[in-house]
Motif scaffolding. Structure first.
Motif, PDB file in Angstrom:
ATOM      1  N   SER A  31       0.822  -1.211   0.000  1.00  0.00           N
ATOM      2  CA  SER A  31       0.000   0.000   0.000  1.00  0.00           C
ATOM      3  C   SER A  31       0.857   1.263   0.000  1.00  0.00           C
ATOM      4  O   SER A  31       0.384   2.329  -0.333  1.00  0.00           O
ATOM      5  N   GLY A  32       2.127   1.130   0.386  1.00  0.00           N
ATOM      6  CA  GLY A  32       3.002   2.296   0.458  1.00  0.00           C
ATOM      7  C   GLY A  32       2.613   3.257   1.572  1.00  0.00           C
ATOM      8  O   GLY A  32       2.919   4.447   1.525  1.00  0.00           O
ATOM      9  N   GLN A  33       1.933   2.734   2.601  1.00  0.00           N
ATOM     10  CA  GLN A  33       1.460   3.594   3.680  1.00  0.00           C
ATOM     11  C   GLN A  33       2.623   4.167   4.470  1.00  0.00           C
ATOM     12  O   GLN A  33       3.749   3.752   4.372  1.00  0.00           O
ATOM     13  N   SER A  34       2.319   5.167   5.241  1.00  0.00           N
ATOM     14  CA  SER A  34       3.241   5.791   6.196  1.00  0.00           C
ATOM     15  C   SER A  34       4.290   6.697   5.561  1.00  0.00           C
ATOM     16  O   SER A  34       5.135   7.224   6.265  1.00  0.00           O
ATOM     17  N   LEU A  35       4.284   6.871   4.263  1.00  0.00           N
ATOM     18  CA  LEU A  35       5.224   7.812   3.659  1.00  0.00           C
ATOM     19  C   LEU A  35       4.752   9.248   3.839  1.00  0.00           C
ATOM     20  O   LEU A  35       5.548  10.152   4.030  1.00  0.00           O
ATOM     21  N   GLY A  36       3.456   9.426   3.711  1.00  0.00           N
ATOM     22  CA  GLY A  36       2.918  10.773   3.835  1.00  0.00           C
ATOM     23  C   GLY A  36       2.876  11.532   2.528  1.00  0.00           C
ATOM     24  O   GLY A  36       2.431  12.681   2.483  1.00  0.00           O
ATOM     25  N   PHE A  37       3.357  10.936   1.446  1.00  0.00           N
ATOM     26  CA  PHE A  37       3.291  11.556   0.123  1.00  0.00           C
ATOM     27  C   PHE A  37       3.408  10.468  -0.931  1.00  0.00           C
ATOM     28  O   PHE A  37       3.868   9.355  -0.652  1.00  0.00           O
ATOM     29  N   GLN A  38       2.991  10.781  -2.138  1.00  0.00           N
ATOM     30  CA  GLN A  38       3.046   9.819  -3.233  1.00  0.00           C
ATOM     31  C   GLN A  38       4.400   9.869  -3.925  1.00  0.00           C
ATOM     32  O   GLN A  38       5.064  10.907  -3.943  1.00  0.00           O
ATOM     33  N   ILE A  39       4.787   8.741  -4.489  1.00  0.00           N
ATOM     34  CA  ILE A  39       5.985   8.694  -5.318  1.00  0.00           C
ATOM     35  C   ILE A  39       5.619   8.194  -6.707  1.00  0.00           C
ATOM     36  O   ILE A  39       4.634   7.475  -6.889  1.00  0.00           O
ATOM     37  N   ARG A  40       6.432   8.600  -7.684  1.00  0.00           N
ATOM     38  CA  ARG A  40       6.279   8.130  -9.059  1.00  0.00           C
ATOM     39  C   ARG A  40       7.651   7.663  -9.541  1.00  0.00           C
ATOM     40  O   ARG A  40       8.646   7.829  -8.832  1.00  0.00           O
ATOM     41  N   MET A  41       7.709   7.089 -10.734  1.00  0.00           N
ATOM     42  CA  MET A  41       8.956   6.558 -11.240  1.00  0.00           C
ATOM     43  C   MET A  41       9.289   7.097 -12.631  1.00  0.00           C
ATOM     44  O   MET A  41       8.418   7.165 -13.504  1.00  0.00           O
ATOM     45  N   ALA A  42      10.546   7.486 -12.798  1.00  0.00           N
ATOM     46  CA  ALA A  42      11.095   7.771 -14.124  1.00  0.00           C
ATOM     47  C   ALA A  42      11.999   6.601 -14.496  1.00  0.00           C
ATOM     48  O   ALA A  42      12.461   5.856 -13.628  1.00  0.00           O
ATOM     49  N   PHE A  43      12.235   6.442 -15.797  1.00  0.00           N
ATOM     50  CA  PHE A  43      13.040   5.311 -16.266  1.00  0.00           C
ATOM     51  C   PHE A  43      14.101   5.796 -17.252  1.00  0.00           C
ATOM     52  O   PHE A  43      13.812   6.597 -18.144  1.00  0.00           O
ATOM     53  N   GLU A  80       8.852  15.853  -9.137  1.00  0.00           N
ATOM     54  CA  GLU A  80      10.023  16.425  -8.478  1.00  0.00           C
ATOM     55  C   GLU A  80      11.164  15.414  -8.460  1.00  0.00           C
ATOM     56  O   GLU A  80      10.946  14.209  -8.403  1.00  0.00           O
ATOM     57  N   GLY A  81      12.403  15.918  -8.462  1.00  0.00           N
ATOM     58  CA  GLY A  81      13.567  15.058  -8.510  1.00  0.00           C
ATOM     59  C   GLY A  81      13.805  14.281  -7.225  1.00  0.00           C
ATOM     60  O   GLY A  81      13.159  14.513  -6.190  1.00  0.00           O
ATOM     61  N   ALA A  82      14.782  13.371  -7.294  1.00  0.00           N
ATOM     62  CA  ALA A  82      15.087  12.528  -6.143  1.00  0.00           C
ATOM     63  C   ALA A  82      15.502  13.349  -4.928  1.00  0.00           C
ATOM     64  O   ALA A  82      15.222  12.968  -3.789  1.00  0.00           O
ATOM     65  N   GLY A  83      16.166  14.495  -5.150  1.00  0.00           N
ATOM     66  CA  GLY A  83      16.568  15.342  -4.039  1.00  0.00           C
ATOM     67  C   GLY A  83      15.374  15.797  -3.219  1.00  0.00           C
ATOM     68  O   GLY A  83      15.432  15.802  -1.978  1.00  0.00           O
ATOM     69  N   TRP A  84      14.288  16.181  -3.897  1.00  0.00           N
ATOM     70  CA  TRP A  84      13.065  16.582  -3.198  1.00  0.00           C
ATOM     71  C   TRP A  84      12.526  15.420  -2.385  1.00  0.00           C
ATOM     72  O   TRP A  84      12.131  15.578  -1.227  1.00  0.00           O
ATOM     73  N   VAL A  85      12.512  14.241  -2.994  1.00  0.00           N
ATOM     74  CA  VAL A  85      11.967  13.063  -2.319  1.00  0.00           C
ATOM     75  C   VAL A  85      12.759  12.763  -1.049  1.00  0.00           C
ATOM     76  O   VAL A  85      12.188  12.558   0.029  1.00  0.00           O
ATOM     77  N   PHE A  86      14.098  12.753  -1.159  1.00  0.00           N
ATOM     78  CA  PHE A  86      14.908  12.348  -0.017  1.00  0.00           C
ATOM     79  C   PHE A  86      14.878  13.362   1.119  1.00  0.00           C
ATOM     80  O   PHE A  86      15.228  13.018   2.258  1.00  0.00           O
ATOM     81  N   GLN A  87      14.435  14.586   0.839  1.00  0.00           N
ATOM     82  CA  GLN A  87      14.234  15.548   1.921  1.00  0.00           C
ATOM     83  C   GLN A  87      13.111  15.096   2.864  1.00  0.00           C
ATOM     84  O   GLN A  87      13.022  15.550   4.003  1.00  0.00           O
ATOM     85  N   HIS A  88      12.256  14.209   2.372  1.00  0.00           N
ATOM     86  CA  HIS A  88      11.112  13.752   3.156  1.00  0.00           C
ATOM     87  C   HIS A  88      11.323  12.362   3.756  1.00  0.00           C
ATOM     88  O   HIS A  88      10.389  11.784   4.326  1.00  0.00           O
TER      89      HIS A  88
END
Length: 256
Positions: A17-29, A53-61
């Motif tokens: 379910s991807g729960q507990s992240l608090g935000f959605q993620i998507r994938m680039a290839f 948003e780029g990986a840098g934005w994601v890893f801030q969270h």
């Protein structure tokens, strides 16, 4: 490695379910090229934010509280998206070894996701980045051995920029070694970089590890790398990562 008991007790459905992240993620290839065949060998799945948003934005969270769920959610999202896009090549997924408390337990959600979305488990590559601090080589070795027994390929990413040295390469024996882009940049002009790469290629040939050069941006870099026998290639010279899109061979630059 110590992990909270509350994490250990979570079910695979939680991971799916991807729960507990608090935000959605998507994938680039981004495609990985087989230079010998002039074809796409694999796609690397790269995490993005909800608006691309780029990986840098994601890893801030990402923090210690949600790192485990993030690692699991990335695997599931990569498989789900690749399957939806009709990926028939290998799929390379980055993972966080410090978020894997037990390889056999933590792989369950990956297997469930592949079954749920109809993705071939034998097409999975798991790569660990050198940007991840790994104090316990034995723990990473256990993960690699567990994944290899299941038929997954393993890879060390960003080799030459972080924790891994030649002894790590020899002991871990990954299926794939990815040379860091800083090592690749302008390598045609740097004998010192060439010496490192040629030594690494020689060791990989001895132990049966594929060498992949990432971050290629120029024809001169490409020409040098292929001249020393590097077959697998990745970089903007061929194609940039594309959000929820699998680039096709005919769309790539530089294959001639």
């Amino acid at each position: 490695m110590h992990f909270p008991e509350t994490i250990k007790q979570q079910t695979c459905s939680d991971c799916l379910s991807g729960q507990s992240l608090g935000f959605q993620i998507r994938m680039a290839f981004q495609p990985i090229i087989d230079w010998l065949d002039k074809s796409i060998y694999a796609y690397e799945a790269l995490v993005r934010g909800p608006q691309g948003e780029g990986a840098g934005w994601v890893f801030q969270h990402i923090n210690e509280g949600n790192k485990y769920y993030f690692d699991q959610a990335c695997r599931v999202k990569a498989i789900q998206t690749a399957a939806r896009l009709g990926c028939n090549s290998f799929l390379s997924i980055n993972f966080l070894p410090n978020a894997v408390y037990n390889p056999e337990t933590c792989i369950k959600a990956t297997i469930e996701a592949a079954d749920l979305y109809g993705f071939d488990l034998t097409k999975l590559i798991f790569e660990v980045t050198e940007g991840e601090q790994i104090p316990d080589k034995a723990h990473l070795n256990r993960i690699f051995q567990s994944y290899s027994k299941r038929g997954f390929q393993t890879a060390i990413d960003d080799y030459g920029s972080g924790f891994a040295t030649l002894d790590w390469l020899i002991e871990l024996k990954p299926d794939i070694l990815k040379l860091d882009m800083q090592l690749i940049r302008d390598i045609d002009q740097h004998p010192a970089k060439q010496f490192i790469v040629e030594q690494t290629v020689a060791q990989c040939e001895l132990q049966g590890t594929k060498v992949l050069a990432e971050g290629i941006e120029t024809r001169a870099e490409l020409d040098y790398l292929t001249s020393v026998g590097i077959r697998y290639l990745q970089g903007y010279y061929f194609a940039k990562p594309q959000l929820e899109t699998l680039a096709q061979t005919a769309e790539l630059s530089g294959l001639q």
